[in-house]
Design a protein around this motif. Structure first.
Motif, PDB file in Angstrom:
ATOM      1  N   LEU A 102       6.576   1.481  13.100  1.00 50.46           N
ATOM      2  CA  LEU A 102       5.891   0.963  11.913  1.00 50.46           C
ATOM      3  C   LEU A 102       5.475   2.090  10.974  1.00 50.46           C
ATOM      4  O   LEU A 102       5.728   2.036   9.762  1.00 50.46           O
ATOM      5  CB  LEU A 102       4.674   0.148  12.362  1.00 50.46           C
ATOM      6  CG  LEU A 102       3.780  -0.429  11.282  1.00 50.46           C
ATOM      7  CD1 LEU A 102       4.556  -1.322  10.326  1.00 50.46           C
ATOM      8  CD2 LEU A 102       2.632  -1.225  11.911  1.00 50.46           C
ATOM      9  N   SER A 105       8.430   3.714   9.346  1.00 47.64           N
ATOM     10  CA  SER A 105       9.040   2.833   8.340  1.00 47.64           C
ATOM     11  C   SER A 105       8.246   2.870   7.036  1.00 47.64           C
ATOM     12  O   SER A 105       8.822   2.842   5.941  1.00 47.64           O
ATOM     13  CB  SER A 105       9.128   1.395   8.864  1.00 47.64           C
ATOM     14  OG  SER A 105      10.042   1.318   9.940  1.00 47.64           O
ATOM     15  N   TYR A 106       6.939   2.921   7.170  1.00 44.49           N
ATOM     16  CA  TYR A 106       6.106   3.036   5.971  1.00 44.49           C
ATOM     17  C   TYR A 106       6.406   4.357   5.275  1.00 44.49           C
ATOM     18  O   TYR A 106       6.574   4.421   4.039  1.00 44.49           O
ATOM     19  CB  TYR A 106       4.624   2.931   6.347  1.00 44.49           C
ATOM     20  CG  TYR A 106       3.731   2.502   5.205  1.00 44.49           C
ATOM     21  CD1 TYR A 106       3.441   3.372   4.158  1.00 44.49           C
ATOM     22  CD2 TYR A 106       3.182   1.227   5.161  1.00 44.49           C
ATOM     23  CE1 TYR A 106       2.629   2.987   3.099  1.00 44.49           C
ATOM     24  CE2 TYR A 106       2.369   0.828   4.112  1.00 44.49           C
ATOM     25  CZ  TYR A 106       2.093   1.704   3.089  1.00 44.49           C
ATOM     26  OH  TYR A 106       1.291   1.306   2.053  1.00 44.49           O
ATOM     27  N   ALA A 109       9.633   4.181   3.365  1.00 43.26           N
ATOM     28  CA  ALA A 109       9.523   3.502   2.067  1.00 43.26           C
ATOM     29  C   ALA A 109       8.996   4.465   1.000  1.00 43.26           C
ATOM     30  O   ALA A 109       9.531   4.547  -0.112  1.00 43.26           O
ATOM     31  CB  ALA A 109       8.608   2.280   2.189  1.00 43.26           C
TER      32      ALA A 109
ATOM     33  N   LEU B  61       1.079  -0.566  -0.552  1.00 43.69           N
ATOM     34  CA  LEU B  61       2.495  -0.192  -0.667  1.00 43.69           C
ATOM     35  C   LEU B  61       2.999  -0.248  -2.114  1.00 43.69           C
ATOM     36  O   LEU B  61       3.776   0.616  -2.534  1.00 43.69           O
ATOM     37  CB  LEU B  61       3.344  -1.128   0.207  1.00 43.69           C
ATOM     38  CG  LEU B  61       4.835  -0.824   0.285  1.00 43.69           C
ATOM     39  CD1 LEU B  61       5.088   0.482   1.041  1.00 43.69           C
ATOM     40  CD2 LEU B  61       5.584  -1.976   0.967  1.00 43.69           C
ATOM     41  N   ARG B  99      11.981  -2.074   2.733  1.00 43.47           N
ATOM     42  CA  ARG B  99      11.119  -3.232   2.982  1.00 43.47           C
ATOM     43  C   ARG B  99      11.411  -3.924   4.309  1.00 43.47           C
ATOM     44  O   ARG B  99      10.493  -4.218   5.074  1.00 43.47           O
ATOM     45  CB  ARG B  99      11.252  -4.225   1.826  1.00 43.47           C
ATOM     46  CG  ARG B  99      10.382  -5.466   1.993  1.00 43.47           C
ATOM     47  CD  ARG B  99      10.443  -6.366   0.767  1.00 43.47           C
ATOM     48  NE  ARG B  99      11.816  -6.709   0.429  1.00 43.47           N
ATOM     49  CZ  ARG B  99      12.171  -7.474  -0.600  1.00 43.47           C
ATOM     50  NH1 ARG B  99      11.224  -7.957  -1.408  1.00 43.47           N
ATOM     51  NH2 ARG B  99      13.429  -7.738  -0.839  1.00 43.47           N
ATOM     52  N   LEU B 102      10.279  -1.949   7.318  1.00 44.64           N
ATOM     53  CA  LEU B 102       8.824  -1.983   7.451  1.00 44.64           C
ATOM     54  C   LEU B 102       8.337  -3.344   7.959  1.00 44.64           C
ATOM     55  O   LEU B 102       7.546  -3.427   8.902  1.00 44.64           O
ATOM     56  CB  LEU B 102       8.186  -1.644   6.099  1.00 44.64           C
ATOM     57  CG  LEU B 102       6.666  -1.681   6.013  1.00 44.64           C
ATOM     58  CD1 LEU B 102       6.026  -0.757   7.041  1.00 44.64           C
ATOM     59  CD2 LEU B 102       6.207  -1.305   4.606  1.00 44.64           C
ATOM     60  N   SER B 105       9.336  -3.946  11.525  1.00 43.18           N
ATOM     61  CA  SER B 105       8.564  -3.104  12.445  1.00 43.18           C
ATOM     62  C   SER B 105       7.181  -3.694  12.682  1.00 43.18           C
ATOM     63  O   SER B 105       6.656  -3.655  13.806  1.00 43.18           O
ATOM     64  CB  SER B 105       8.441  -1.680  11.897  1.00 43.18           C
ATOM     65  OG  SER B 105       9.694  -1.039  11.886  1.00 43.18           O
ATOM     66  N   TYR B 106       6.596  -4.242  11.623  1.00 46.41           N
ATOM     67  CA  TYR B 106       5.304  -4.904  11.789  1.00 46.41           C
ATOM     68  C   TYR B 106       5.467  -6.118  12.705  1.00 46.41           C
ATOM     69  O   TYR B 106       4.664  -6.353  13.634  1.00 46.41           O
ATOM     70  CB  TYR B 106       4.746  -5.324  10.427  1.00 46.41           C
ATOM     71  CG  TYR B 106       3.240  -5.504  10.409  1.00 46.41           C
ATOM     72  CD1 TYR B 106       2.648  -6.586  11.051  1.00 46.41           C
ATOM     73  CD2 TYR B 106       2.420  -4.590   9.774  1.00 46.41           C
ATOM     74  CE1 TYR B 106       1.264  -6.750  11.040  1.00 46.41           C
ATOM     75  CE2 TYR B 106       1.046  -4.732   9.759  1.00 46.41           C
ATOM     76  CZ  TYR B 106       0.471  -5.816  10.383  1.00 46.41           C
ATOM     77  OH  TYR B 106      -0.892  -5.960  10.383  1.00 46.41           O
TER      78      TYR B 106
END
Lengths: 238, 238
Positions: A102, A105-106, A109, B61, B99, B102, B105-106
């Motif tokens: 997570l 991945s952030y 981005a 974000l 996107r 992310l 992954s969440y």
């Protein structure tokens, strides 16, 4: 760069800066018990001249993962103390589900938006707690995914996004030795999973959780004075 | 399950429920221009009997990715209108960096905490905008990464986490036909990238962005009356 404010990530910050990288640092408030680490992250980002430092509010995550990890506030699980951290093959309950996937991945981005190609993370797979998302196989799979998830996967070459893990093969003592060379103030990092605030607002480490044990042994093995303030230390010692 | 409130994800919800899955639905407020989709997501989750629906605040974000995508509030880029959506090989500016990596992954973090093994996402790679993170190669890489990122990667078999993409090979008309069979009310979904609120608070679609074009053609090809309310439709028509 993922910057938790712990010993490892702050060392990565020092390494990347010494290598000439402009660093955009990223921290997360996700309900961790050791949220006090974020103030260390902010000071270290400034100290090492990061060009940006963002603290992302992911506080929604804590309650969702609390049933499966002891590391977040509100979990009914307790952070293990005095455990044999050398227990191989067992993933401790301080593991936070999919956390590195997570967080990376952030970071991915943000990196794509910036035009940055290097994601830095302070994982190491030697003196660590056995978390699945600290292993080299995970890092490789994440990089492969990242290169397919983004514009580079269609428009550019397939190896354009790199996950930089300068600590992955280092023992904790080696990490500390490298950081000391680079001027890291480890007294302003938090590794403890369950710290308390001292009277001056700065953290006191428990000394007994897996992370404290690995850290303390790292300083011993490196022959470096441990600057960590532990609960129960006398004021006189400081 | 990632549930945006759009045509595709609501169809996935109907498919998963019809297949007997208990659904935990997950939506994100990330600064999207079409945030009105979230109210559709909430109603559809209830309509199809999801056992939970979480709306995650990722509003941090938006500003970080705004330089690279037209899809978020505050971006100086405009959502393209009247574009030829068949332009092959070009990734449109409505692509949001990383996107799906992310969001998945969440979802992975929540799924691991729940003990769920199936992540559902409404990507399709036929009538779509060419986003890198809608392609089968990305989905496969994500699944591989997910199985290394989590406990199953150490403790269980390597294929334990599955990414379910029931729409991936369907044309838009096929998606709509399947959803109509399953009782989806497409009038309560939002696909438009740039909708406005009607006087009754429900969305009006622009009719001209890529997503509106793909959707409108889908209804035509499926021979299904398009229930979408477009900007400029006369009240009488409704």
């Amino acid at each position: 760069m993922l910057l938790s404010g712990g010993l490892d990530s702050v060392t990565v910050l020092a390494i990347a800066r010494a290598a000439g990288y402009d660093v955009h640092a990223l921290s997360f408030r996700y309900g961790q018990r050791h949220v006090i680490e974020l103030s260390c992250a902010a000071r270290q980002a400034e100290r090492f001249g990061a060009c940006a430092h963002e603290i992302v509010d992911l506080s929604h995550l804590g309650p969702l993962v609390a049933p499966a990890t002891a590391l977040v506030e509100g979990s009914t699980l307790s952070v293990p103390k005095g455990r044999d951290v050398r227990d191989e093959g067992e993933i401790p309950i301080t593991y936070v589900p999919a956390r590195n996937a997570l967080f990376l991945s952030y970071a991915l981005a943000w990196a794509e938006s910036l035009g940055a190609r290097d994601l830095w993370i302070g994982v190491n797979a030697l003196d660590y707690s056995g978390y699945p998302d600290c292993r080299p196989a995970f890092i490789e799979a994440f990089a492969a995914m990242a290169n397919l998830a983004t514009r580079v996967g269609v428009e550019g070459d397939g190896d354009a996004v790199r996950v930089q893990t300068p600590l992955i093969d280092l023992p904790k003592a080696g990490i500390i030795a490298r950081g000391v060379e680079l001027g890291v103030d480890y007294g302003d990092t938090v590794s403890c999973y369950d710290p308390v605030a001292g009277v001056d607002g700065r953290p006191l480490a428990c000394g007994a959780c897996d992370s404290c044990q690995l850290r303390r042994k790292g300083f011993e093995d490196a022959g470096v004075d441990d600057p960590t303030r532990y609960v129960g230390d006398s004021i006189a010692r400081r």
